[in-house]
Design a protein around this motif. Structure first.
Motif, PDB file in Angstrom:
ATOM      1  N   TYR A   1      41.133  37.002  39.749  1.00 22.72           N
ATOM      2  CA  TYR A   1      40.700  38.140  38.684  1.00 22.72           C
ATOM      3  C   TYR A   1      39.381  37.712  37.963  1.00 22.72           C
ATOM      4  O   TYR A   1      39.023  36.469  37.738  1.00 22.72           O
ATOM      5  CB  TYR A   1      41.805  38.054  37.514  1.00 22.72           C
ATOM      6  CG  TYR A   1      43.286  38.502  37.981  1.00 22.72           C
ATOM      7  CD1 TYR A   1      43.666  39.914  38.053  1.00 22.72           C
ATOM      8  CD2 TYR A   1      44.150  37.400  38.483  1.00 22.72           C
ATOM      9  CE1 TYR A   1      44.876  40.239  38.742  1.00 22.72           C
ATOM     10  CE2 TYR A   1      45.353  37.821  39.002  1.00 22.72           C
ATOM     11  CZ  TYR A   1      45.711  39.256  38.936  1.00 22.72           C
ATOM     12  OH  TYR A   1      46.728  39.503  39.575  1.00 22.72           O
ATOM     13  N   ASP A   2      38.813  38.757  37.368  1.00 21.01           N
ATOM     14  CA  ASP A   2      37.596  38.394  36.627  1.00 21.01           C
ATOM     15  C   ASP A   2      37.928  38.219  35.019  1.00 21.01           C
ATOM     16  O   ASP A   2      39.159  38.273  34.898  1.00 21.01           O
ATOM     17  CB  ASP A   2      36.550  39.644  36.832  1.00 21.01           C
ATOM     18  CG  ASP A   2      37.044  40.987  36.267  1.00 21.01           C
ATOM     19  OD1 ASP A   2      37.986  40.880  35.398  1.00 21.01           O
ATOM     20  OD2 ASP A   2      36.271  41.947  36.284  1.00 21.01           O
ATOM     21  N   ARG A   3      37.170  38.109  34.197  1.00 15.39           N
ATOM     22  CA  ARG A   3      37.240  37.747  32.932  1.00 15.39           C
ATOM     23  C   ARG A   3      38.054  39.053  32.200  1.00 15.39           C
ATOM     24  O   ARG A   3      38.682  38.694  31.108  1.00 15.39           O
ATOM     25  CB  ARG A   3      36.085  37.289  32.162  1.00 15.39           C
ATOM     26  CG  ARG A   3      35.148  38.137  31.956  1.00 15.39           C
ATOM     27  CD  ARG A   3      34.031  37.800  30.963  1.00 15.39           C
ATOM     28  NE  ARG A   3      32.876  38.796  31.039  1.00 15.39           N
ATOM     29  CZ  ARG A   3      31.646  38.666  30.124  1.00 15.39           C
ATOM     30  NH1 ARG A   3      31.298  37.390  29.672  1.00 15.39           N
ATOM     31  NH2 ARG A   3      31.029  39.484  30.040  1.00 15.39           N
ATOM     32  N   ASN A   4      37.918  40.241  32.606  1.00 16.43           N
ATOM     33  CA  ASN A   4      38.467  41.191  31.962  1.00 16.43           C
ATOM     34  C   ASN A   4      39.709  41.747  32.827  1.00 16.43           C
ATOM     35  O   ASN A   4      40.274  42.710  32.223  1.00 16.43           O
ATOM     36  CB  ASN A   4      37.277  42.629  32.079  1.00 16.43           C
ATOM     37  CG  ASN A   4      36.332  42.125  31.461  1.00 16.43           C
ATOM     38  OD1 ASN A   4      36.166  41.399  30.202  1.00 16.43           O
ATOM     39  ND2 ASN A   4      34.966  42.701  31.795  1.00 16.43           N
ATOM     40  N   GLY A   5      40.203  40.990  33.695  1.00 18.86           N
ATOM     41  CA  GLY A   5      41.650  41.053  34.396  1.00 18.86           C
ATOM     42  C   GLY A   5      41.421  42.066  35.526  1.00 18.86           C
ATOM     43  O   GLY A   5      42.633  42.312  35.859  1.00 18.86           O
ATOM     44  N   HIS A   6      40.318  42.408  35.877  1.00 17.13           N
ATOM     45  CA  HIS A   6      40.169  43.094  37.368  1.00 17.13           C
ATOM     46  C   HIS A   6      40.674  42.293  38.455  1.00 17.13           C
ATOM     47  O   HIS A   6      40.048  41.267  38.415  1.00 17.13           O
ATOM     48  CB  HIS A   6      39.034  43.886  37.230  1.00 17.13           C
ATOM     49  CG  HIS A   6      38.492  44.688  36.127  1.00 17.13           C
ATOM     50  ND1 HIS A   6      37.613  44.306  35.244  1.00 17.13           N
ATOM     51  CD2 HIS A   6      38.989  45.971  35.759  1.00 17.13           C
ATOM     52  CE1 HIS A   6      37.370  45.232  34.538  1.00 17.13           C
ATOM     53  NE2 HIS A   6      38.499  46.338  34.863  1.00 17.13           N
TER      54      HIS A   6
END
Length: 569
Positions: free
Chosen positions: A73-78
């Motif tokens: 995941y990326d830092r934004n949760g994607h």
């Protein structure tokens, strides 16, 4: 700071660096000329010099000390399923792509291109083996994609130019935003392994079925090669049977594809390279090849990768040998350099024979690939110019590649272990090069078909390819009548073939015997007499033992001088 001195550091071999992998390999240079790639010698010399630089060698070591990691995941949760590599990996991949090892021989199929690529690949593998995986996967995919018509994916207009590009682009982005592309492969599943007919991944058409049309995939892959690649060729079940699907990382004009990387494999070796387990959650793909013919399509791709397995093992063997000779030149024991000790010379010369034999057979197979046709414009060129020669070369590739993969990949494992022993305890320490080489060596024997799969494939080729045995006999005939041991071994091999009732039980003996005979035939024709005689006497009919059992009278000076400069003393 203590001024107490306990000892002076001495009798330690310096690191081998800042040398040319091409200029220091006379046997390779001879093979390049002999097999039709002399016009590429300048490129190969430049490549060998770049690979031998201290900075390039350091990048290979660093890429393995800092393996890739999965970022789900990326830092934004994607959800991103991103594989992150150390910068050293990108340095090595940039060199590979700049020299076209991933596609140039197919994009520009001029005479000698396959041989030149094989020689460059063999040198590349001496420095770092993990980067060979995306190189090989992409190389094997290109000729398949060159044949594909336009459909839901524009192969000719978009994908092939990106695959031909000589500028490495590591970005995780849609194809339109990238300067180049790489291809991976997904075949095996938990329940099947080499039994590819046991695949359970299912592909369902999104509209009309068939070649070039879009499908949705649900399933998994237990070994997913190059998970960071821009697309993968995947085997899946369809209504028509097992089919090949082209599954891009990003859906054209759409979001990231639903290929979920569950974890990266924690492997014995090949640490710099990512291998993954994945699941398809209605992933988007396009059928490649005819419906129900996916197994044939992907086995063609796998067959291309098998020659790279041979080259990769020959590369590891060559590097281990060079490191051992270099060590023996600088290490003293019992009053003189190791390389001056008679028994050590026997061991090193025996290893040098194994290395040269592996290389000459690998480049001979590469010339057969050159001559069989394939890639752009191959149909007209081969049909008009190569004729029957093309059929013979295709037969040699078909039967010779699995035999070479079985024999050379297995021999490299024991040979590299012997090279490590030359170093003694220093060879077992991670600060030196030998542990990494040793851990890398078994993968080529396992990858793209184990030993039994290769042996049975040799049998199938001999039984089903009418040109295979005549083409081999032509190779052997050039060496017949010069060494009694060769003639006897050839007669014994023919008798094994004639006993069809025991063929499957003796498949390994048949396949390994084929490889040794072909190696011997090539050395008899092209190597100095000292090399050919020593190989024939030690390998035919013998097929076992340990390294260092060469008979009295072998000219180790000639053998070692071909393996490494100044090693003939």
């Amino acid at each position: 700071m203590s001024s107490f001195a306990t000892h002076t550091v001495q009798n330690q071999a310096p690191a081998l660096e800042d040398y040319s992998l091409y200029d220091t390999d006379p046997a390779l240079r001879e093979a390049v000329r002999r097999e039709g790639a002399e016009s590429w010698s300048g490129d190969l010399a430049a490549h060998g010099a770049w690979l031998g630089r201290a900075q390039t060698l350091a990048a290979g070591a660093e890429a393995n000390r800092c393996p890739p990691r999965l970022l789900s995941y990326d830092r934004n949760g994607h959800r991103i399923d991103h594989v992150e590599f150390h910068p050293a990996w990108n340095v090595l991949m940039s060199g590979i792509v700049a020299r076209g090892l991933h596609s140039r021989a197919w994009a520009q199929p001029v005479p000698g291109a396959q041989v030149a690529r094989a020689a460059a690949y063999l040198m590349q593998g001496q420095v770092e083996a993990g980067t060979l995986c995306p190189t090989t996967m992409t190389f094997a995919a290109v000729p398949l994609l060159q044949r594909e018509p336009a459909g839901a994916v524009d192969f000719a207009g978009q994908w092939l130019p990106a695959l031909y590009s000589r500028e490495f682009d590591a970005a995780d982005a849609p194809l339109a935003a990238k300067r180049s592309a790489l291809i991976g492969m997904g075949l095996t599943e938990k329940q099947g392994g080499s039994d590819l007919r046991a695949v359970t991944t299912r592909a369902t058409p999104l509209g009309a079925p068939g070649r070039g049309n879009a499908y949705q995939l649900v399933g998994h892959k237990w070994f997913f090669s190059v998970p960071q690649a821009d697309a993968h060729l995947v085997l899946a079940q369809t209504d028509e049977g097992l089919s090949c699907l082209f599954v891009p990382r990003w859906i054209p004009d759409g979001p990231r594809n639903a290929v979920r990387v569950r974890r990266l494999k924690d492997k014995l070796g090949n640490r710099s390279n990512a291998s993954a387990e994945v699941e398809f959650e209605d992933a988007w793909g396009v059928m490649v090849g005819e419906p129900g013919r996916g197994l044939a399509v992907l086995l063609e791709m796998a067959a291309t990768t098998r020659l790279d397995c041979v080259l990769g093992s020959a590369a590891l063997l060559r590097q281990a040998l060079v490191q051992s000779i270099h060590h023996a030149q600088h290490r003293h024991a019992f009053g003189k350099p190791l390389i001056a000790q008679p028994l050590m010379r026997n061991v090193l010369a025996d290893l040098a024979l194994e290395s040269e034999a592996a290389m000459v057979l690998a480049l001979r197979l590469a010339r057969a690939v050159d001559g069989r046709g394939g890639g752009q414009q191959s149909g007209q060129q081969n049909g008009q110019e190569r004729g029957q020669g093309g059929a013979q070369n295709r037969a040699l590739v078909r039967v010779g590649t699995p035999a070479a993969k079985l024999w050379i990949c297995k021999r490299a494992i024991s040979a590299v272990a012997e090279c490590m022993e030359v170093w003694g305890g220093n060879g077992y320490v991670e600060e030196g090069p030998m542990p990494r080489i040793y851990r890398e060596t078994p993968v080529n024997s396992v990858w793209e078909g184990s030993g039994n799969v290769m042996a049975l494939d040799v049998l199938r080729a001999l039984q089903r390819e009418p040109d295979a045995l005549p083409a081999l006999e032509q190779e052997f005939a050039a060496a017949a009548g010069q060494h009694r041991a060769f003639d006897q071994a050839l007669a014994q091999w023919r008798s094994m073939l004639a006993d069809t009732s025991q063929a499957e039980f003796q498949a390994r003996r048949i396949a390994c015997g084929l490889a040794r005979l072909w190696q011997a035939a090539l050395l008899i024709q092209h190597a100095p007499d000292a090399v050919a005689q020593a190989f024939v006497a030690s390998r035919l009919p013998a097929d076992g033992g340990v390294f260092g059992e060469l008979a009295a009278g072998v000219d180790t000076s000639v053998i070692l001088s071909r393996a490494w400069p100044a090693a003939a003393c």
